[in-house]
Design a protein around this motif. Structure first.
Motif, short mmCIF file in Angstrom:
data_model
loop_
_atom_site.label_atom_id
_atom_site.label_comp_id
_atom_site.label_asym_id
_atom_site.label_seq_id
_atom_site.Cartn_x
_atom_site.Cartn_y
_atom_site.Cartn_z
N ALA A 1 10.87 100.27 1.50
CA ALA A 1 10.20 101.47 2.00
C ALA A 1 9.30 101.13 3.18
O ALA A 1 9.20 101.91 4.14
CB ALA A 1 9.39 102.11 0.88
N ALA A 2 8.67 99.97 3.14
CA ALA A 2 7.75 99.57 4.21
C ALA A 2 8.50 99.23 5.50
O ALA A 2 8.09 99.62 6.60
CB ALA A 2 6.90 98.39 3.76
N PHE A 3 9.61 98.50 5.39
CA PHE A 3 10.29 98.01 6.58
C PHE A 3 11.40 98.93 7.08
O PHE A 3 11.85 98.77 8.23
CB PHE A 3 10.84 96.60 6.32
CG PHE A 3 9.78 95.56 6.27
CD1 PHE A 3 9.23 95.05 7.44
CD2 PHE A 3 9.30 95.09 5.06
CE1 PHE A 3 8.22 94.10 7.40
CE2 PHE A 3 8.29 94.15 5.01
CZ PHE A 3 7.75 93.65 6.18
N ASN A 4 11.83 99.88 6.27
CA ASN A 4 12.85 100.82 6.74
C ASN A 4 12.32 101.72 7.85
O ASN A 4 13.11 102.32 8.58
CB ASN A 4 13.36 101.69 5.58
CG ASN A 4 14.56 101.07 4.89
OD1 ASN A 4 15.33 100.32 5.50
ND2 ASN A 4 14.73 101.36 3.61
N GLN A 5 11.00 101.81 7.99
CA GLN A 5 10.44 102.61 9.08
C GLN A 5 10.66 101.94 10.44
O GLN A 5 10.54 102.58 11.49
CB GLN A 5 8.95 102.85 8.87
CG GLN A 5 8.11 101.59 8.81
CD GLN A 5 6.66 101.88 8.50
OE1 GLN A 5 6.00 102.57 9.24
NE2 GLN A 5 6.17 101.35 7.38
N PHE A 6 11.01 100.64 10.43
CA PHE A 6 11.30 99.93 11.67
C PHE A 6 12.79 99.90 11.98
O PHE A 6 13.18 99.54 13.09
CB PHE A 6 10.79 98.49 11.58
CG PHE A 6 9.30 98.38 11.44
CD1 PHE A 6 8.48 98.50 12.55
CD2 PHE A 6 8.71 98.16 10.21
CE1 PHE A 6 7.10 98.39 12.43
CE2 PHE A 6 7.34 98.05 10.07
CZ PHE A 6 6.53 98.17 11.18
N VAL B 1 13.35 89.05 5.04
CA VAL B 1 13.81 90.43 5.20
C VAL B 1 14.86 90.45 6.31
O VAL B 1 14.56 90.18 7.47
CB VAL B 1 12.65 91.37 5.57
CG1 VAL B 1 13.15 92.81 5.69
CG2 VAL B 1 11.54 91.27 4.53
N GLU B 2 16.09 90.76 5.91
CA GLU B 2 17.19 90.83 6.88
C GLU B 2 17.33 92.25 7.39
O GLU B 2 17.53 93.19 6.63
CB GLU B 2 18.51 90.38 6.24
CG GLU B 2 19.68 90.38 7.22
CD GLU B 2 21.00 90.05 6.56
OE1 GLU B 2 22.04 90.15 7.23
OE2 GLU B 2 20.99 89.69 5.36
N MET B 3 17.21 92.41 8.72
CA MET B 3 17.36 93.71 9.34
C MET B 3 18.78 93.88 9.87
O MET B 3 19.60 92.96 9.78
CB MET B 3 16.33 93.88 10.47
CG MET B 3 14.88 93.71 10.03
SD MET B 3 14.38 94.86 8.72
CE MET B 3 14.46 96.43 9.61
N GLU B 4 19.06 95.06 10.44
CA GLU B 4 20.41 95.35 10.90
C GLU B 4 20.80 94.56 12.14
O GLU B 4 21.97 94.20 12.33
CB GLU B 4 20.54 96.85 11.19
CG GLU B 4 21.96 97.34 11.39
CD GLU B 4 22.02 98.85 11.51
OE1 GLU B 4 22.97 99.44 10.95
OE2 GLU B 4 21.12 99.44 12.13
N ASN B 5 19.79 94.27 13.00
CA ASN B 5 20.07 93.51 14.22
C ASN B 5 18.83 92.75 14.65
O ASN B 5 17.71 93.04 14.18
CB ASN B 5 20.56 94.46 15.33
CG ASN B 5 19.58 95.59 15.60
OD1 ASN B 5 18.43 95.37 15.96
ND2 ASN B 5 20.04 96.83 15.41
N THR C 1 6.66 91.71 16.61
CA THR C 1 5.73 92.10 17.67
C THR C 1 4.69 93.08 17.15
O THR C 1 3.49 92.94 17.41
CB THR C 1 6.50 92.73 18.84
OG1 THR C 1 7.46 91.79 19.33
CG2 THR C 1 5.55 93.12 19.96
N GLU C 2 5.16 94.09 16.41
CA GLU C 2 4.25 95.12 15.89
C GLU C 2 3.22 94.53 14.93
O GLU C 2 2.02 94.82 15.03
CB GLU C 2 5.07 96.20 15.17
CG GLU C 2 4.28 97.42 14.75
CD GLU C 2 3.96 98.35 15.92
OE1 GLU C 2 3.12 99.25 15.73
OE2 GLU C 2 4.55 98.18 17.00
#
Length: 202
Positions: free
Chosen positions: A39-44, A68-72, A81-82
């Motif tokens: 829920a926290a990282f899906n906003q990115f 945490v593996e993201m899509e790209n 960065t954020e």
């Protein structure tokens, strides 16, 4: 039929791409779950997978870490960065988490690099490298002890901050209860009539 060198190269290349789109997050509260992390990282962006790094040596209440593996890779870099510029709290915990790019050695399931061999052996006391190994062992134990002390101090500060936050929430709740009671028992309406004020301004 065994794997060919081409298969190994392709597998390792895919792993390197996974590393590029993965971030290492630490300083996490022990209460944080995978659902909370998503829920926290899906906003990115889109979270592909989350792997908590097991804590085998420290007490259960010590901060934990996760991959945490993201899509790209772009999404992963944006998170780093954020979070580098602004404190990022997860689940309202007083502990701001940290993020940085993942490294190869952080993955348990990392494939062997093609052409690389790993050799393990016991170091005899007569071996020239024995003294070096002992010094490294001593430094590791010293570092672990120092880290435990720092983490315990950090936990004490966080507990103090959490208690302060709870007291503030209780105080705000009491204020809202008082306002509700004033509205429910008609006190607000009587005051509005007495001072000739619309009830919406009370």
């Amino acid at each position: 039929m065994g794997t060919t060198i081409e298969d190994e190269n392709a597998q390792y290349a895919a792993f390197l791409e996974k590393v590029k789109r993965t971030i290492y997050v630490d300083n996490l509260s022990p209460q944080v779950t995978e659902a909370v992390m998503r829920a926290a990282f899906n906003q990115f962006g889109n979270v592909v997978g989350i792997q908590f790094i097991p804590n085998y040596l420290e007490p259960k209440n010590m901060p934990q870490a996760a991959l945490v593996e993201m899509e790209n890779p772009k999404q992963a870099q944006e998170i780093i960065t954020e979070m580098g510029h602004y404190p990022f709290m997860i689940s309202g915990m007083p502990r701001p988490v940290r993020a940085r790019a993942a490294r190869l050695e952080m993955f348990d399931e990392r494939p062997r690099k093609p052409g690389r061999r790993t050799i393990c052996r016991w170091v005899d006391s007569k071996d020239p490298e024995f003294d070096v190994a002992k010094k490294i062992e001593h430094l590791v134990r010293k570092h672990a002890a120092e880290t435990t002390i720092v983490l315990e101090q950090q936990l004490a500060e966080e507990e103090k901050l959490a208690n302060q936050q709870n007291e503030m929430l209780k105080a705000h709740y009491r204020k809202y209860e008082l306002l509700d009671s004033v509205l429910d028992d008609g006190t607000a309406q009587r005051l509005a009539r007495h001072y000739n004020m619309p009830i919406s301004d009370v």
